[in-house]
Design a protein around this motif. Structure first.
Motif, mmCIF file in Angstrom:
data_model
loop_
_atom_site.group_PDB
_atom_site.id
_atom_site.type_symbol
_atom_site.label_atom_id
_atom_site.label_comp_id
_atom_site.label_asym_id
_atom_site.label_seq_id
_atom_site.Cartn_x
_atom_site.Cartn_y
_atom_site.Cartn_z
ATOM 1 N N GLN A 101 -0.167 -7.756 47.494
ATOM 2 C CA GLN A 101 0.777 -8.170 46.693
ATOM 3 C C GLN A 101 1.809 -7.207 47.579
ATOM 4 O O GLN A 101 1.606 -6.626 48.387
ATOM 5 C CB GLN A 101 0.707 -7.857 45.228
ATOM 6 N N TYR A 102 3.007 -7.068 47.018
ATOM 7 C CA TYR A 102 4.174 -6.355 47.450
ATOM 8 C C TYR A 102 4.571 -5.199 46.428
ATOM 9 O O TYR A 102 5.817 -5.027 46.401
ATOM 10 C CB TYR A 102 5.179 -7.051 47.837
ATOM 11 N N ASN A 103 3.860 -4.613 45.627
ATOM 12 C CA ASN A 103 4.029 -3.603 44.646
ATOM 13 C C ASN A 103 4.504 -2.383 45.346
ATOM 14 O O ASN A 103 5.569 -1.717 44.623
ATOM 15 C CB ASN A 103 2.684 -3.293 43.775
ATOM 16 N N GLY A 104 4.036 -1.901 46.372
ATOM 17 C CA GLY A 104 4.675 -0.574 47.121
ATOM 18 C C GLY A 104 6.027 -0.893 47.012
ATOM 19 O O GLY A 104 6.950 0.311 46.838
ATOM 20 N N ALA A 105 6.851 -1.929 47.647
ATOM 21 C CA ALA A 105 8.328 -2.082 47.935
ATOM 22 C C ALA A 105 8.743 -2.001 46.535
ATOM 23 O O ALA A 105 9.799 -1.286 46.575
ATOM 24 C CB ALA A 105 8.525 -3.373 48.624
ATOM 25 N N MET A 106 8.444 -2.672 45.550
ATOM 26 C CA MET A 106 9.101 -2.758 44.410
ATOM 27 C C MET A 106 8.949 -1.428 43.478
ATOM 28 O O MET A 106 9.917 -0.917 42.950
ATOM 29 C CB MET A 106 8.670 -4.019 43.563
ATOM 30 N N TYR A 107 7.896 -0.948 43.743
ATOM 31 C CA TYR A 107 7.840 0.319 42.822
ATOM 32 C C TYR A 107 8.476 1.507 43.918
ATOM 33 O O TYR A 107 9.035 2.614 43.271
ATOM 34 C CB TYR A 107 6.303 0.921 42.898
ATOM 35 N N GLY A 108 8.826 1.335 45.049
ATOM 36 C CA GLY A 108 9.616 2.108 45.806
ATOM 37 C C GLY A 108 11.294 1.880 45.056
ATOM 38 O O GLY A 108 11.841 3.189 45.035
ATOM 39 N N VAL A 109 11.688 0.851 44.932
ATOM 40 C CA VAL A 109 12.771 0.648 44.324
ATOM 41 C C VAL A 109 13.099 1.253 42.846
ATOM 42 O O VAL A 109 13.989 1.747 42.515
ATOM 43 C CB VAL A 109 13.169 -0.845 44.064
ATOM 44 N N LEU A 110 11.825 1.216 42.232
ATOM 45 C CA LEU A 110 11.901 1.679 40.811
ATOM 46 C C LEU A 110 12.053 3.218 40.960
ATOM 47 O O LEU A 110 12.834 3.717 40.001
ATOM 48 C CB LEU A 110 10.662 1.487 40.063
ATOM 49 N N LEU A 111 11.223 3.723 41.745
ATOM 50 C CA LEU A 111 11.263 5.174 41.863
ATOM 51 C C LEU A 111 12.455 5.716 42.508
ATOM 52 O O LEU A 111 13.106 6.766 41.952
ATOM 53 C CB LEU A 111 10.071 5.744 42.830
ATOM 54 N N LEU A 112 13.095 4.984 43.490
ATOM 55 C CA LEU A 112 14.314 5.543 43.817
ATOM 56 C C LEU A 112 15.695 5.341 42.654
ATOM 57 O O LEU A 112 16.526 6.609 42.664
ATOM 58 C CB LEU A 112 14.975 4.558 44.986
ATOM 59 N N SER A 113 15.228 4.371 41.809
ATOM 60 C CA SER A 113 16.022 4.257 40.747
ATOM 61 C C SER A 113 15.998 5.459 40.001
ATOM 62 O O SER A 113 17.139 6.091 39.365
ATOM 63 C CB SER A 113 15.956 3.144 40.078
ATOM 64 N N LEU A 114 14.762 5.746 39.643
ATOM 65 C CA LEU A 114 14.534 7.154 38.777
ATOM 66 C C LEU A 114 15.130 8.282 39.313
ATOM 67 O O LEU A 114 15.804 9.185 38.768
ATOM 68 C CB LEU A 114 12.874 7.137 38.675
ATOM 69 N N VAL A 115 14.925 8.502 40.635
ATOM 70 C CA VAL A 115 15.602 9.640 41.326
ATOM 71 C C VAL A 115 17.160 9.865 41.232
ATOM 72 O O VAL A 115 17.610 10.689 41.173
ATOM 73 C CB VAL A 115 15.179 9.502 42.777
ATOM 74 N N LEU A 116 17.694 8.626 41.579
ATOM 75 C CA LEU A 116 19.263 8.588 41.303
ATOM 76 C C LEU A 116 19.686 8.857 39.823
ATOM 77 O O LEU A 116 20.722 9.480 39.718
ATOM 78 C CB LEU A 116 19.768 7.143 41.753
ATOM 79 N N ALA A 117 18.963 8.671 39.083
ATOM 80 C CA ALA A 117 19.206 8.922 37.576
ATOM 81 C C ALA A 117 19.102 10.248 37.374
ATOM 82 O O ALA A 117 19.787 11.074 36.073
ATOM 83 C CB ALA A 117 18.292 8.397 36.502
ATOM 84 N N ARG A 118 18.651 11.273 38.377
ATOM 85 C CA ARG A 118 18.564 12.708 38.045
ATOM 86 C C ARG A 118 19.844 13.503 38.144
ATOM 87 O O ARG A 118 20.045 14.462 37.685
ATOM 88 C CB ARG A 118 17.831 13.309 38.971
ATOM 89 N N GLN A 119 20.932 12.818 38.823
ATOM 90 C CA GLN A 119 22.280 13.460 39.112
ATOM 91 C C GLN A 119 23.104 12.619 38.302
ATOM 92 O O GLN A 119 23.125 11.364 38.419
ATOM 93 C CB GLN A 119 22.524 13.595 40.548
#
Length: 500
Positions: free
Chosen positions: A151-169
């Motif tokens: 599957q391609y979960n790594g790419a999509m969880y990468g998008v999720l984690l980047l979204s979480l990181v952007l929520a930090r600031q």
């Protein structure tokens, strides 16, 4: 601060070399699913994508993922044009295998980038963040699901984690929301996490930090317009053609039963186990048994799951329980919004949807494991709740790889990963200011110890002893064991979340 070794880039290079060695490994029907989607998006116009049904593996992901498949299909022509023929069912030439497995590795660069941003976002606790990032990058879950099962979960969880990181600031909260909206247009399973995003964005971006009764209209306008723009880009062309009902029928097929073919380790797995046990006890204690339902819960077929003794479970009940147990942590997030509370709420929304959802796949445990990894090292109480989850969650994925050749790979890799990162996490996790939850400290070690003989029995000994008899028994034992760990972890983290 000096660079921490091994770096994420170094780990990514070594992991890539190992994943390339797995190219000839077992691949599930998901490999053919994605080959078929490459063929559909390359051979047909977009207006035919969600109607094409030559293969049983029809396109059932949102449009952004379909666009992603279309992009991959362009270089696929150079690798092996035959893979792009719709009627070439079950086609898996070596060049096709090489190409598709390579695209999983390349797309995972999104995850690598997101993890680098996650570590950089930490001024204090960078070493802990680095350890958490490497644990996600080398996750046995992603290795099993993406690089073997396919599957391609790594790419999509990468998008999720980047979204979480952007929520930090505060300056990038808007981009966090828009990126998550784009993720929803790639894979709709992330809708389970949407309530946490809604509450966090509402509280921190749309309402004034000084008063919840003061609305920041400018921010609301930017967020609303941005989200509408994202969904318009994904679904707009299909809406103009009147195809939204057809797309929705593909995305949400409610005709499936409560439990998947292999019980996902959730509340309904334990409920199903209780029903199996009551079949033998019911005649002795005077309970009625529905004869027509005796085999239903173990068939794994598409359709309604019926229970022999216990009351049947409806989609409405699953929905109500999921909403209820998502709502509880969202109250705290709204009252005391912070980045840690937000990631915790995302994790608990993942827990609730996994534990109480309808027709949950075992692979959905990543919805809990990956967000929780970001905050597992906050203190030792968080780590105590994380331990049973990380063991049960990864063990529950083992039945996905049922071929003998993959047994040593999944077992040895997962065991080494668990030992390495649990030792590192135990050393790095700071002491908590509050008392630890004794239940996890007392029971985690024996719980983990049980997993070793259980894996050996389910993977090797059962077939040697019983042959083809009781085929569902190993799956039932594995699922029930894992479900106990996930449920206990969820209860413990709810306690930690509300007392931190």
């Amino acid at each position: 601060m000096s660079e921490i070794y091994p770096t994420i880039a170094q780990c990514a290079v070594v992991a890539t070399a190992f994943k390339i060695l797995l190219f000839p490994a077992y691949k599930s029907t998901d490999f053919e699913v994605h080959r078929n989607w490459l063929a559909i998006t390359n051979s047909l116009s977009p207006w035919e994508w969600y109607y094409e049904k030559t293969s049983e593996w029809t396109l059932d992901y949102p449009p952004f993922f379909a666009y992603f498949e279309w992009l991959l299909s362009q270089p696929a022509k150079l690798a092996d044009p035959a893979m792009l023929r719709i009627y070439n069912l079950e086609y898996d030439s070596w060049r096709t295998v090489f190409f598709q497995r390579s695209t999983v590795i390349v797309s995972e660069l999104i995850l690598v980038y997101a993890l680098l941003r996650f570590v950089e976002s930490h001024v204090i606790g960078k070493r802990e963040a680095h350890a958490a990032a490497i644990s996600v990058l080398l996750s046995p879950g992603l290795l099993i699901i993406d690089h073997i099962h396919f599957q391609y979960n790594g790419a999509m969880y990468g998008v999720l984690l980047l979204s979480l990181v952007l929520a930090r600031q505060k300056t990038t909260v808007l981009y966090s929301g828009l990126l998550f909206a784009a993720l929803l247009c790639m894979k709709h399973i992330y809708l389970y996490l949407a309530p946490a995003y809604f509450v966090f964005l509402l509280r921190t971006y749309c309402l004034s930090p000084k008063s919840i009764f003061r609305i920041q209209l400018g921010n609301c306008f930017k967020l609303g317009l941005g989200i509408i723009g994202v969904f318009a880009a994904a679904f707009g062309p299909f809406a103009l053609k009147g195809q939204i009902p057809q797309i929705l029928s593909r995305l949400f097929p409610f005709s499936r039963g409560l439990c998947h073919a292999y019980w996902a380790p959730n509340v309904w797995a334990l409920y199903s186990l209780a029903d199996r046990l009551l079949i033998f006890l019911a005649p002795r204690i005077g309970l009625p048994v529905k004869a027509e339902a005796i085999n239903s819960v173990t068939r794994g077929l598409v359709g309604d799951t019926a229970f022999a003794v216990l009351p049947d479970v409806t989609p409405r009940l699953c929905f109500a329980l999921t909403v209820l147990f998502q709502f509880i942590p969202l109250v705290r997030l709204f009252a005391r919004p912070s980045w840690d509370a937000f990631v915790g709420a995302v994790t608990l929304c993942g827990y609730a949807s996994f534990l109480f959802g309808w027709h949950v796949h075992e692979k959905a445990i990543l919805l809990v494991l990956i967000p929780f990894s970001l905050i597992a090292l906050k203190d030792r109480r968080h780590l105590s709740a994380f331990r049973p989850l990380v063991v049960s969650g990864h063990v529950s994925l083992f039945p996905l790889l049922f071929t003998p050749a993959e047994f040593p790979i999944k077992t040895v890799y997962t065991v080494f990963w668990l030992i390495a990162f649990m030792v590192v996490f135990d050393r790095l996790a700071p002491a908590s200011r509050r008392p630890r939850f004794f239940l996890f400290d007392r029971l985690t070690i024996p719980y983990i110890a049980v997993s070793i003989p259980l894996i050996l029995y389910c993977s090797l000994l059962h077939q040697a002893v019983f042959g083809s008899m009781y085929e569902f028994l190993p799956l039932m034992l594995m699922s029930s064991y894992s479900a106990v760990g996930v449920v206990v972890s969820w209860v413990g983290y709810m306690f930690v979340y509300f007392t931190s």
